[in-house]
Design an enzyme around this catalytic site. Structure first.
Site: not given
Length: 372
Positions: A88, A90, A265, A268, A297, A319
Site C-alpha cells: 500500500p 497513498a 514502514h 517512514r 521494506g 512498495g
C-alpha cells in the site's frame, strides 16, 4: 504530475530498479519525489533497510534440474505468478492521472495482488472493477463505526484481504515533507475519507499538511481488542502490517490473523526501528508456520526476493518501485517494473539451484555484516 496516461509507454528500457528510481526522480516535482522517497527523522531505518539486504548472502545448491524453473507460488491461499504483492502506498494520483487504476491493471497483468490504501485517490469499487486480486489496507480511524463501515465496503467491492496497518498511531516526522511544507494538490483527494478538501490540502512552512490530516483522522488507541473487532466484522483474511516483535507475531496468531507483514514502514515511522530483514528469522520461528510471514521494506530486485524466501518469508511486498514506474511511465511503467522483477526472481531461483519457490525456502542464508 509526471506520467503520460495516453498509453504511449516508457521512453527507455530499464535494466534494474535503480534505473526506474532515477527515471521517477527526474519526472516528478521535487516535493512530490521527497514525499515518496523520504523517511522519518535522520532516515537511519530507510538506509538500513537496503544495507540489511546487502548483508545477506545465499548459499546456492548445484547439480539440480532447473530447466523448468518457475516463480509461481501462493499468497493467502491464492495462486500468484511470483511471491510478490504490491504494497500500500497513498495517493497514486500524485504521480499519474489514472492513479491506482493504472497500478491495479498492471498488477492484474502481472498476476500479483495489489494492496489498495485507505488513503487511495481512487475509490475501491473502481479499483476492484479492474478485475485483479485486490487487498485493502486499513488504517484504524478515530471513529470505529466508520472504520468497520470501510471494511464492509471493501468486502462488498470484492477485496480479497484486509491489511491492517498497526504501526501508525500518527505519521513519523518526515523532515523532507516538513521542510517542503508539503500539501496535496487540489485534484488529489482521500476518497475513502470523504473525498473533499481537508487539512491535507492546506500547506504551510514548518509542517506537513498530510501529517496534520492523518493526526486528525487516525486512532491513537488501536489495541488487540480492535483486532478482535475486525475479526468479528469480516470473513476475509486479515493481515497485520508493521510487526517486528516475535511476541506480537505470536499474539497475532492467537487472535486469528492469517498473515503478518514484517515491516518498519519503509523507514517512514520510528527512525531507528529494526529492519524487516533483521527481524524476519525470529518472526518465522515465533509463528511456527501458524500464519504466513511477508516482508516489506527495501525490496529492489529478484535477488532480494530470493533472500527473503531463504530467511523464511512466504513472500514480499513491493512498495516504492511500482510508484516509481507509475511516475515515469504510467501503467506501462508499472508493468515494466513487475516484468523486470519477475525475470529477476526466476533468474535468482535458477542460479541458486531452485526449480521453484518451495526449494528457495530451504536455502541457507548467511549474514556477513562488516565483512568482505
Amino acid at each position: 504530475m509526471a506520467c503520460d496516461d495516453s498509453g504511449g509507454g516508457t521512453a527507455a528500457v530499464w535494466l534494474d530498479m535503480d534505473d526506474v528510481e532515477r527515471a521517477a526522480a527526474a519526472a516528478l516535482p521535487p516535493d512530490v519525489w521527497d514525499f515518496i522517497a523520504g523517511g522519518s527523522g535522520r532516515e537511519l531505518s530507510l538506509a538500513a533497510n537496503r544495507a540489511a539486504f546487502d548483508a545477506v548472502f545465499v548459499r546456492p545448491r548445484i547439480l539440480r534440474d532447473v530447466s523448468g524453473c518457475r516463480a509461481e507460488s501462493t499468497l493467502l491461499g491464492r495462486a500468484v505468478r511470483m511471491p510478490v504483492a504490491i504494497g500500500p502506498v497513498a495517493y497514486h494520483r500524485l504521480v499519474c492521472p489514472e492513479g491506482e487504476l493504472a497500478t491495479a491493471r498492471a498488477a492484474k497483468a502481472a498476476g500479483v495482488p495489489f494492496t489498495l490504501a485507505t488513503l487511495s485517490s481512487v475509490p475501491v469499487e473502481e479499483v476492484t472493477a479492474v478485475g485483479g486480486s485486490v487487498w485493502f489496507q486499513l488504517y484504524w480511524l478515530r471513529d470505529t463505526g466508520r472504520t468497520l463501515d470501510l471494511v464492509r465496503r471493501a468486502e462488498d467491492a470484492g477485496c480479497e484481504a484486509i491489511v491492517l496497518t498497526v504501526d501508525v498511531p500518527w505519521m513519523g516526522r518526515r523532515l523532507r515533507d516538513v521542510r517542503n511544507g508539503f500539501a496535496l494538490p487540489d485534484h488529489v483527494r482521500a476518497v475513502h475519507l470523504g473525498g473533499g478538501a481537508s487539512t491535507a490540502h492546506r500547506g504551510g512552512d514548518g509542517a506537513s499538511a498530510v501529517a496534520v490530516h492523518t493526526a486528525e483522522t487516525f486512532s491513537r488507541s488501536l489495541t488487540w481488542s480492535n483486532v478482535e473487532q475486525l475479526r468479528e466484522c469480516t470473513r476475509l483474511p486479515i493481515v497485520l502490517k508493521g510487526v517486528l516483535a516475535p511476541e506480537d507475531a505470536r499474539r497475532a496468531v492467537e487472535h486469528g490473523v492469517d498473515a503478518v507483514v514484517v515491516s518498519n514502514h519503509g523507514g517512514r515511522q520510528l527512525d531507528g526501528a529494526l529492519t524487516a530483514v533483521d527481524a524476519l528469522p525470529e518472526m518465522v520461528e515465533a509463528v511456527g508456520g501458524a500464519c504466513e510471514i511477508l516482508l516489506d521494506g527495501g525490496v529492489r530486485s529478484g535477488t532480494d526476493v530470493l533472500k527473503a524466501l531463504a530467511l523464511g518469508a512466504s513472500g514480499v511486498l513491493l512498495g516504492r518501485a511500482p510508484v516509481w514506474g507509475l511516475a515515469a511511465g504510467g501503467e506501462d511503467g508499472v508493468r515494466q517494473v513487475l516484468e523486470l522483477l519477475a525475470a529477476e526472481v526466476t533468474d535468482a531461483l535458477g542460479l541458486a539451484g531452485c526449480a521453484g519457490v518451495a526449494e528457495a525456502r530451504e536455502l541457507e542464508a548467511v549474514v556477513r555484516r562488516g565483512r568482505r
